[in-house]
Write a protein that holds these residues in place. Structure first.
Motif, mmCIF file in Angstrom:
data_model
loop_
_atom_site.group_PDB
_atom_site.id
_atom_site.type_symbol
_atom_site.label_atom_id
_atom_site.label_comp_id
_atom_site.label_asym_id
_atom_site.label_seq_id
_atom_site.Cartn_x
_atom_site.Cartn_y
_atom_site.Cartn_z
ATOM 1 N N ARG B 321 0.832 -1.202 0.000
ATOM 2 C CA ARG B 321 0.000 0.000 0.000
ATOM 3 C C ARG B 321 0.873 1.262 0.000
ATOM 4 N NH1 ARG B 321 -2.970 1.072 5.369
ATOM 5 N NH2 ARG B 321 -0.977 2.093 5.756
ATOM 6 N N ASP B 322 1.892 1.266 0.865
ATOM 7 C CA ASP B 322 2.722 2.462 0.969
ATOM 8 C C ASP B 322 3.558 2.678 -0.290
ATOM 9 O OD1 ASP B 322 1.616 2.775 3.406
ATOM 10 O OD2 ASP B 322 3.405 2.248 4.566
ATOM 11 N N ALA B 323 4.024 1.588 -0.864
ATOM 12 C CA ALA B 323 4.835 1.724 -2.085
ATOM 13 C C ALA B 323 3.994 2.312 -3.216
ATOM 14 C CB ALA B 323 5.398 0.364 -2.491
ATOM 15 N N LEU B 324 2.770 1.835 -3.344
ATOM 16 C CA LEU B 324 1.909 2.357 -4.408
ATOM 17 C C LEU B 324 1.543 3.820 -4.128
ATOM 18 C CD1 LEU B 324 0.407 1.899 -7.027
ATOM 19 C CD2 LEU B 324 -1.513 0.982 -5.720
ATOM 20 N N ALA B 325 1.258 4.127 -2.856
ATOM 21 C CA ALA B 325 0.900 5.502 -2.509
ATOM 22 C C ALA B 325 2.044 6.453 -2.853
ATOM 23 C CB ALA B 325 0.546 5.604 -1.029
#
Lengths: 229, 716
Positions: B321-325
């Motif tokens: 999630r954080d990588a995509l964000a």
């Protein structure tokens, strides 16, 4: 938090007075105020992107890249005064995504240009497979090739070009001080309103050391040289 | 063969009279495009030899601003090529030494229309019919039929018949009696002067244009305008001759200057600036390239990569999630939420960066391919605006992998797109961190202008404004803006409103005078939806500079259609002039039912019927020429049960709107759009409350025709 905010506000105030620019906590940097200075800048600039890379390119020689151990190409748009070196960004079989330091990109299929990005008036996509296959097989042939661009309204325009590839003979070329024995291929394409010729210089294994390929009506043709295989 | 990929939409049947008329004009003007287009504009800011019209049209979509002056008469004109053979213009002019009707310098607003009836061929000239000043006070009122013929590229000759002003010198006959608009009855204006069209004396005019080099043009004409009032009755200038001569120099394609010898006695000068939405000053697409699509090894080659064990690992899910964000943010977009399952991922996307919704979808898909574990086969993207889920799109991941390297990949992605209008709301655990609650602020400049006041036609304030917004939960928004003027002269207009209606807008001079510093707005809003085609909004607080109250709105915007219907109901009370929290006594219930219709790719109509701020009942019709890159220009008019007499000068509310996409100037994407509304007059009839965050603007970009229009940018 409080100090950070007040420092930001002070910075903003200075910006407001001198540049009519604003600032914002908006993480995407897309607040209207943040864009105002850029718009003003663009209206008073001479129009096209900066080509500061050119200066560096003129000093490019084999010694300068002696310690570079990765594949490297030199991409030039002579009519635009653009010249830049690109490194491999991603490889997907025959498709290679090359990228420059400033975010421009060229995508090639076995050396045949599929698309460009980040230049402006980019080639959105071109059919590559028949050209690439014929060069791999070392023979000529006729086929149709489509090119896609965006117009001034950002709408896609398709050109269906009728093309013919011919083996034009053997020669030796120099790519940044290195000599390569190659076979030259000439690809002539035309539709009702436009005609252009692409030239490919391929090694005996079909590897493209150099090519001159049409990118679009606005950008003209690009010269691509493989500096490091 | 050169073709546009995404075909122009079919023209639906006409049901609305006014729209029909406009469509018919548009259609007539579309049948054959002009064979020759020119941007040689004259003293009225439209294609002319100098003061006399030609039959030329400008390139489709062209805007031209001209300022010309001779003998104390200054005309500033904005001309627009509405359709290939239809053009319109709005003019603001001043005549010095008018010395009557209570004016020293007389200011006038006028509108023109021209339609090219016949295009030029090798044998025949183009023929254009024109109405000049057909809706204003009639000072410049005139009609004409003109024929123009080119002889090679360097010479063209024009001849024509003029009525009204254009039939006032040396008439050759007459067609009936033209009702007199005498100087003493410079009327309140605003009515269409159709009873005078093509009536009265008719005279011949003509001229020649010679273009020896690409940059220079030379002009000579015989004018049929006697300048009766200016020359014979008021001594504004002495018209000694019907002949005018001029030379124009094109500094660039879009900037021209001209000098003239007018009517045997006067020197004239002109400046001209052109612009065309199809011809951006800076080439687009300079944003960094979008990510490559990660091509997964096949399941047979690397079965271990397709493990779904990651689903049960909370740290892995958070990492994804954080990588995509982060990746989205680097490309100017924001993740609102991400729902992950072993085989599918749903991204709730705030597209802050890209005017083209298709480009935002394409870029998000590519980023998802670089972050999602190989077992995730299906990608869904749900665009989000103020907590509303807009129509979603779903793809098989393998189609993303395949079509990113196909020449016709963009078309393929449109053909196989699975759109959905019943998106599932994100689960409580799906939201990205720091999205709710969130406080944002911005500090920046503002500019506020006042046009066309007779004592000073252009006034402006420049100041700073501070905006804060708090989004505590999906759909909820609390926002406010304060403004402080730094420099300006808006407060110098002290003309009190003489309106006999409630002063719902005409007291703007008092707001300008006493409202600094001021609270522009401070409100709370709640957005909700039934599906991704039915939306609602409730807003309460200080809605705008002059009104506070409550506002409710519903909108039905079917995904596959080019129309939408909405209703808005407001109960508002007028705010005090000082920009504070105080309220005046005037309160009113106002509301509308609205229809929105993009009836061709190029034209948009909007009709609002309801009750306006002064309690008057009526309807507003707006028509806009729209461009795929976000440019819009249009006009609107409101008729209510307020009589022309009670309305005062102008007779009814009307104006011009322009929407200018800022990315057009940058060469890089942004969704920021500048909206400009120009009203010849601000009066109290047909006035509306300006509620922030109305629904149609917020959701329309995610409807199918909007996406399709810019789909060519899918892989940009």
């Amino acid at each position: 938090m409080c100090t950070r905010l007040s420092r930001a506000l002070r910075f903003c105030a200075v910006g407001l007075v001198f540049g009519l620019a604003g600032c914002s906590s908006e993480p995407t940097g897309q607040a209207p105020d943040q864009l105002l200075a850029q718009v003003t800048g663009s209206l008073f600039s001479s129009g096209n992107r900066e080509t500061s890379e050119v200066r560096d390119i003129s000093e490019l020689n084999r010694a300068a890249i002696a310690d570079v151990a990765i594949p490297l190409i030199l991409f030039e748009l002579p009519e635009q005064g653009v010249a830049t070196t690109l490194k491999v960004w991603y490889e997907d079989g025959a498709f290679v995504y090359w990228r420059s330091a400033d975010g421009g990109s060229v995508i090639v299929d076995d050396g045949v240009v599929f698309a460009t990005r980040g230049i402006g008036w980019d080639l959105m996509a071109a059919e590559t497979r028949q050209t690439a296959a014929l060069i791999r097989q070392g023979r000529g042939g006729g086929y149709s090739r489509s090119y896609r661009h965006l117009d001034g309204l950002n709408q896609m325009i398709v050109r269906d070009m009728s093309c013919r590839l011919e083996r034009a003979g053997s020669e030796t070329i120099v790519v940044l001080e290195r000599r390569h024995p190659v076979i030259r291929y000439e690809e002539t394409c035309q539709d009702e309103t436009l005609a252009f010729t692409n030239t490919y210089w391929a090694g005996s294994d079909g590897f493209l050391w150099k090519s001159r390929q049409w990118i679009g009506a606005k950008l003209g043709s690009a010269t691509i040289q493989r500096l490091i295989r | 063969m050169k073709t546009s990929v995404f075909p122009r939409g079919a023209r639906p049947l006409c049901t609305l009279a006014a729209v029909c008329a406009a469509t018919a004009w548009g259609a007539a003007a579309d049948i054959a495009k002009p064979t020759v287009t020119r941007t040689e504009l004259g003293f009225y800011g439209l294609p002319s030899v100098i003061d006399m019209p030609t039959a030329d049209m400008m390139p489709d979509g062209e805007f031209a601003f001209t300022a010309s002056t001779f003998a104390g008469q200054t005309r500033s004109t904005l001309a627009f090529q509405i359709a290939p053979r239809l053009m319109g213009s709005f003019r603001y002019s001043s005549i010095r030494n008018w010395n009557s009707d209570g004016f020293d310098t007389y200011y006038d607003r006028s509108f023109d229309m021209r339609l090219q009836l016949l295009t030029e061929t090798a044998r025949r000239p183009s023929i254009t019919i024109g109405l000049q000043d057909f809706i204003g006070t009639g000072v410049y009122s005139g009609e004409f039929i003109a024929a123009s013929k080119s002889f090679g590229d360097s010479l063209s000759i024009t001849g024509g018949l003029g009525w009204g002003r254009l039939g006032s010198y040396n008439p050759i006959g007459s067609t009936g009696t033209r009702p007199v608009t005498s100087p003493d009855e410079v009327g309140t204006g605003g009515t269409v002067n159709s009873d005078v069209w093509f009536r009265g004396d008719v005279a011949l005019f003509g001229g020649v244009v010679w273009r020896p080099t690409p940059n220079w043009t030379f002009h000579a004409e015989y004018s049929s305008d006697a300048y009766v009032q200016e020359s014979e009755q008021r001594n504004v200038f002495d018209r000694k001759s019907p002949l005018n001569f001029g030379a124009e120099y094109a500094v660039t394609r879009d900037f021209k200057v001209g000098g003239y010898f007018m009517y045997g006695s006067e020197i004239g000068v002109q400046l001209q600036v052109n612009l065309n939405p199809a011809r951006p000053p800076i080439v687009g697409g300079q944003e960094p390239a979008g990510s490559p699509v990660y091509q997964r090894p096949s399941r047979a080659e690397a079965p271990e990569l397709y493990s779904t064990a990651w689903v049960s690992s909370e740290p892995t899910r958070i990492t994804i999630r954080d990588a995509l964000a982060d990746a989205l943010l680097a490309e100017g977009m924001e993740m609102e939420a991400l729902h992950l399952e072993a085989n599918e991922a749903t991204l709730y996307l705030r597209n802050k960066g890209y005017r083209s919704g298709a480009q935002a979808i394409g870029r998000s898909l590519r980023l998802m391919s670089t972050v999602m574990p190989p077992s995730v086969d299906t990608f869904t993207i749900v665009p989000m605006v103020t907590g509303l889920e807009l129509p979603s799109v779903t793809y098989a991941r393998s189609d993303v992998e395949k079509n990113v390297i196909e020449a016709d990949g963009a078309e393929q992605m449109l053909a196989i797109a699975a759109f959905g209008t019943d998106p599932v709301a994100p689960g409580a655990d799906d939201y990205a961190p720091k999205v709710y609650p969130r406080f944002t602020w911005s500090l920046g400049p503002y500019v506020s202008t006042s046009l066309f006041d007779p004592s000073n036609p252009f006034r402006m304030d420049i100041g700073v404004q501070l905006t804060g917004a708090w989004q505590p939960a999906p759909g909820w928004l609390f926002a406010g803006t304060v403004q402080k003027k730094l420099i300006g002269n808006l407060d110098q207009n002290s003309t009190p409103s003489s309106s006999t209606l409630p002063h719902v807008r005409s007291d703007y001079t008092l707001y300008n005078k006493y409202g600094d510093p001021g609270l522009r707005d401070l409100y709370g809003a709640y957005y909700f939806q039934g599906s991704s085609e039915v939306y609602g909004r409730l807003t309460a607080g200080y809605l705008e500079r002059m009104y506070a109250g409550v506002s409710g709105e519903v909108l039905w915007a079917p995904f596959d259609e080019r129309y939408a219907f909405g209703a808005e109901l407001n109960y508002v009370r007028q705010r005090d002039y000082d920009g504070g929290f105080g309220l005046l006594d005037y309160e009113v219930a106002t509301g509308f039912v609205s229809g929105y219709w993009q009836f061709t790719d190029d034209f948009f109509a909007r009709l609002d019927v309801g009750r306006y701020l002064a309690g008057d009942i009526g309807a507003t019709l707006g028509l806009e020429r729209t461009f795929a890159n976000g440019w819009k220009i249009g006009a609107f008019a409101t008729r209510t049960d307020v009589s022309a007499e009670d309305f005062g000068e102008g007779s009814f509310d009307k104006g011009i709107v322009m929407e200018i996409p800022i990315d057009w100037f940058l060469g890089r994407p942004t969704r920021v759009t500048e909206r400009v509304v120009i009203r010849p007059l601000t009066r109290d009839g047909g006035a509306r409350v300006d509620v922030p965050g109305q629904l149609y603007q917020a959701v329309n970009d995610s409807r199918k025709y909007s996406l399709e229009e810019q789909w060519g940018q899918f892989w940009r």
